[in-house]
Motif scaffolding. Structure first.
Motif, mmCIF file in Angstrom:
data_model
loop_
_atom_site.group_PDB
_atom_site.id
_atom_site.type_symbol
_atom_site.label_atom_id
_atom_site.label_comp_id
_atom_site.label_asym_id
_atom_site.label_seq_id
_atom_site.Cartn_x
_atom_site.Cartn_y
_atom_site.Cartn_z
ATOM 1 N N MET A 253 -56.075 11.668 -28.226
ATOM 2 C CA MET A 253 -56.155 10.746 -27.095
ATOM 3 C C MET A 253 -57.353 11.111 -26.224
ATOM 4 O O MET A 253 -57.489 12.256 -25.776
ATOM 5 C CB MET A 253 -54.860 10.833 -26.277
ATOM 6 C CG MET A 253 -54.823 9.919 -25.059
ATOM 7 S SD MET A 253 -54.959 8.154 -25.445
ATOM 8 C CE MET A 253 -53.422 7.884 -26.351
ATOM 9 N N ASP A 254 -58.219 10.137 -25.972
ATOM 10 C CA ASP A 254 -59.464 10.375 -25.240
ATOM 11 C C ASP A 254 -59.239 10.207 -23.741
ATOM 12 O O ASP A 254 -59.814 9.335 -23.087
ATOM 13 C CB ASP A 254 -60.553 9.422 -25.738
ATOM 14 C CG ASP A 254 -61.926 9.756 -25.160
ATOM 15 O OD1 ASP A 254 -62.113 10.913 -24.735
ATOM 16 O OD2 ASP A 254 -62.792 8.861 -25.139
ATOM 17 N N ILE A 255 -58.377 11.061 -23.181
ATOM 18 C CA ILE A 255 -58.070 11.078 -21.749
ATOM 19 C C ILE A 255 -58.025 12.534 -21.317
ATOM 20 O O ILE A 255 -57.471 13.376 -22.023
ATOM 21 C CB ILE A 255 -56.717 10.403 -21.455
ATOM 22 C CG1 ILE A 255 -56.728 8.924 -21.858
ATOM 23 C CG2 ILE A 255 -56.345 10.530 -19.977
ATOM 24 C CD1 ILE A 255 -55.375 8.255 -21.744
ATOM 25 N N ASP A 256 -58.602 12.841 -20.170
ATOM 26 C CA ASP A 256 -58.536 14.219 -19.693
ATOM 27 C C ASP A 256 -57.939 14.338 -18.301
ATOM 28 O O ASP A 256 -57.702 15.451 -17.821
ATOM 29 C CB ASP A 256 -59.906 14.888 -19.735
ATOM 30 C CG ASP A 256 -60.958 14.140 -18.923
ATOM 31 O OD1 ASP A 256 -60.588 13.260 -18.105
ATOM 32 O OD2 ASP A 256 -62.156 14.435 -19.104
ATOM 33 N N CYS A 257 -57.695 13.218 -17.625
ATOM 34 C CA CYS A 257 -57.150 13.264 -16.276
ATOM 35 C C CYS A 257 -56.275 12.047 -16.032
ATOM 36 O O CYS A 257 -56.517 10.961 -16.591
ATOM 37 C CB CYS A 257 -58.285 13.307 -15.244
ATOM 38 S SG CYS A 257 -57.712 13.582 -13.546
ATOM 39 N N ILE A 258 -55.239 12.224 -15.222
ATOM 40 C CA ILE A 258 -54.338 11.129 -14.891
ATOM 41 C C ILE A 258 -53.977 11.244 -13.418
ATOM 42 O O ILE A 258 -53.835 12.351 -12.880
ATOM 43 C CB ILE A 258 -53.074 11.170 -15.786
ATOM 44 C CG1 ILE A 258 -52.280 9.873 -15.671
ATOM 45 C CG2 ILE A 258 -52.215 12.395 -15.495
ATOM 46 C CD1 ILE A 258 -51.228 9.715 -16.764
ATOM 47 N N THR A 259 -53.862 10.104 -12.743
ATOM 48 C CA THR A 259 -53.515 10.135 -11.323
ATOM 49 C C THR A 259 -51.998 10.148 -11.160
ATOM 50 O O THR A 259 -51.248 9.788 -12.075
ATOM 51 C CB THR A 259 -54.081 8.921 -10.580
ATOM 52 O OG1 THR A 259 -53.408 7.726 -11.030
ATOM 53 C CG2 THR A 259 -55.587 8.778 -10.810
ATOM 54 N N VAL A 260 -51.565 10.544 -9.975
ATOM 55 C CA VAL A 260 -50.138 10.524 -9.670
ATOM 56 C C VAL A 260 -49.604 9.107 -9.773
ATOM 57 O O VAL A 260 -48.501 8.884 -10.295
ATOM 58 C CB VAL A 260 -49.882 11.114 -8.271
ATOM 59 C CG1 VAL A 260 -48.440 10.889 -7.837
ATOM 60 C CG2 VAL A 260 -50.221 12.603 -8.247
ATOM 61 N N GLU A 261 -50.363 8.135 -9.316
ATOM 62 C CA GLU A 261 -49.912 6.744 -9.386
ATOM 63 C C GLU A 261 -49.796 6.266 -10.836
ATOM 64 O O GLU A 261 -48.853 5.545 -11.182
ATOM 65 C CB GLU A 261 -50.883 5.840 -8.613
ATOM 66 C CG GLU A 261 -50.508 4.357 -8.623
ATOM 67 C CD GLU A 261 -49.096 4.084 -8.131
ATOM 68 O OE1 GLU A 261 -48.439 3.167 -8.689
ATOM 69 O OE2 GLU A 261 -48.627 4.783 -7.203
ATOM 70 N N GLU A 262 -50.729 6.667 -11.689
ATOM 71 C CA GLU A 262 -50.626 6.304 -13.105
ATOM 72 C C GLU A 262 -49.401 6.938 -13.757
ATOM 73 O O GLU A 262 -48.703 6.302 -14.556
ATOM 74 C CB GLU A 262 -51.904 6.704 -13.841
ATOM 75 C CG GLU A 262 -53.096 5.821 -13.479
ATOM 76 C CD GLU A 262 -54.428 6.399 -13.904
ATOM 77 O OE1 GLU A 262 -55.424 5.642 -13.933
ATOM 78 O OE2 GLU A 262 -54.500 7.625 -14.204
ATOM 79 N N LEU A 263 -49.121 8.178 -13.405
ATOM 80 C CA LEU A 263 -47.900 8.820 -13.909
ATOM 81 C C LEU A 263 -46.664 8.081 -13.439
ATOM 82 O O LEU A 263 -45.707 7.874 -14.192
ATOM 83 C CB LEU A 263 -47.830 10.275 -13.428
ATOM 84 C CG LEU A 263 -48.657 11.292 -14.184
ATOM 85 C CD1 LEU A 263 -48.622 12.638 -13.463
ATOM 86 C CD2 LEU A 263 -48.149 11.454 -15.616
ATOM 87 N N ARG A 264 -46.677 7.680 -12.168
ATOM 88 C CA ARG A 264 -45.541 6.941 -11.615
ATOM 89 C C ARG A 264 -45.333 5.630 -12.375
ATOM 90 O O ARG A 264 -44.200 5.274 -12.715
ATOM 91 C CB ARG A 264 -45.770 6.678 -10.133
ATOM 92 C CG ARG A 264 -44.593 5.988 -9.433
ATOM 93 C CD ARG A 264 -44.864 5.778 -7.964
ATOM 94 N NE ARG A 264 -45.014 7.055 -7.264
ATOM 95 C CZ ARG A 264 -46.125 7.471 -6.683
ATOM 96 N NH1 ARG A 264 -47.221 6.710 -6.725
ATOM 97 N NH2 ARG A 264 -46.175 8.628 -6.079
#
Length: 335
Positions: A142-153
């Motif tokens: 998966m080509d992702i290295d960061c996620i925001t709290v809102e995206e997790l929510r």
């Protein structure tokens, strides 16, 4: 990541993941115990003997295991039985009914659990034993290295849950999300709701692969290119080549989970204290009291807590506070 456990821990990691997959551990030389923890004290010659039963958090499980192994090397007549049941499962099914001497937890005891213990004349005594960096993991492809709290929510909320990655972020692949996480008996599950979804929010989505075994979360995420999961840092640190940990952006920039960022208070909001709860009544038995002392005495150990297991050790100040509380509980139990 910079927190790969130090040299000599490869066999340790293999042991922990194998034990974690079984969900329970009777340490070397142990026997199955009864509900009352068996006869305790010393063996008549000053040697400690007896059985100690521990249940609860899968996150605290490897730390409890490390402490118990070392304690048994010094006290071979003491048997320590450890089960990975989840924090809530441990309180409800083992500790508050009086079947165990300790309950590990990755969140504080709840009022309803305290009431259940009180009804059975069980007095829980809380000890903070380490700090964890709850870790978000994805497949290595998966080509992702960061996620925001809102995206997790958005991903984990029960309210209008997204189906595809691209439903959350247009830059992410138009592929179906595959989710792995702990069950609702887990303190990690409870903490994730508190820190990410919000206790007054819509709740945690239920269409995901739920397990009380962190190794299963690693296996699931490793096996699916579109998977995401969350678990305690120790299990990620033992499997860094198998999955990828995401940095988390709480609005002030992306921060990777690590012992350093958790210790510095930078990895927010997913840094959290880890606990064990002793049954005060069990501390009347000398072998139980001595094991509790051993654990707290070693809670500042970089070698055990950080290098071997993968958590942040206690500060000297916090250790002293815990030891003071323990000695008071032992005095109450034995006085």
């Amino acid at each position: 990541m910079t927190d790969e456990p130090a040299g000599g821990s490869a066999s340790r990691r293999k042991f922990l993941t194998a034990a974690g997959s079984a969900g329970a551990l009777a340490l070397a030389g142990c026997t199955q115990s009864g509900d009352d923890g068996g006869d305790g004290g010393d063996g008549g010659d000053g040697e400690l003997s007896g059985t100690i039963d521990i249940a609860g958090s899968s996150t605290v499980f490897p730390l409890a295991t490390a402490m118990a192994e070392r304690f048994q090397q010094e006290h071979s007549e003491v048997n320590v039985n450890i089960q990975s049941t989840g924090s809530g499962g441990g309180f409800a099914n083992h500790f508050c009914p009086g079947r165990t001497d300790f309950n590990n937890a990755s969140r504080p005891i709840q009022s309803a659990e305290e009431e259940a213990c009180s009804e059975n004349d069980i007095t829980p005594v809380e000890f903070t034993v380490a700090t964890d960096a709850l870790t978000i993991v994805v497949n290595n492809e998966m080509d992702i290295d960061c996620i925001t709290v809102e995206e997790l929510r958005q991903i984990w909320s029960a309210e209008d849950p997204p189906t595809n990655w691209s439903d959350v972020n247009d830059d992410w692949p138009d592929q179906e999300l595959e989710l792995y996480g702990p069950t609702d008996a887990s303190g990690t599950y409870d903490y994730f709701i508190e820190a990410i979804i919000g206790e007054e929010g819509p709740g945690h989505r239920q269409d995901y692969s739920a397990t009380e075994q962190d190794r299963t979360i690693i296996q699931g995420v490793e096996g699916s290119e579109n998977a995401i999961g969350y678990l305690g840092f120790a299990y990620y640190s033992q499997n860094q080549d198998r999955v990828t940990a995401l940095g988390v952006d709480d609005g002030s920039g992306c921060t990777e989970p690590s012992l350093e960022t958790a210790r510095a208070g930078e990895y927010t909001p997913l840094s959290r204290p880890l606990f064990t709860y002793a049954k005060q009544e069990s501390l009347a038995e000398e072998h139980v009291a001595e094991f509790a002392r051993y654990w707290i005495e070693n809670s500042t150990s970089q070698e055990i807590v950080a290098d071997e297991v993968g958590y942040v050790p206690l500060s000297d100040e916090d250790q002293q506070a815990a030891m003071d509380a323990l000695e008071s509980a032992i005095e109450n139990a034995q006085g």
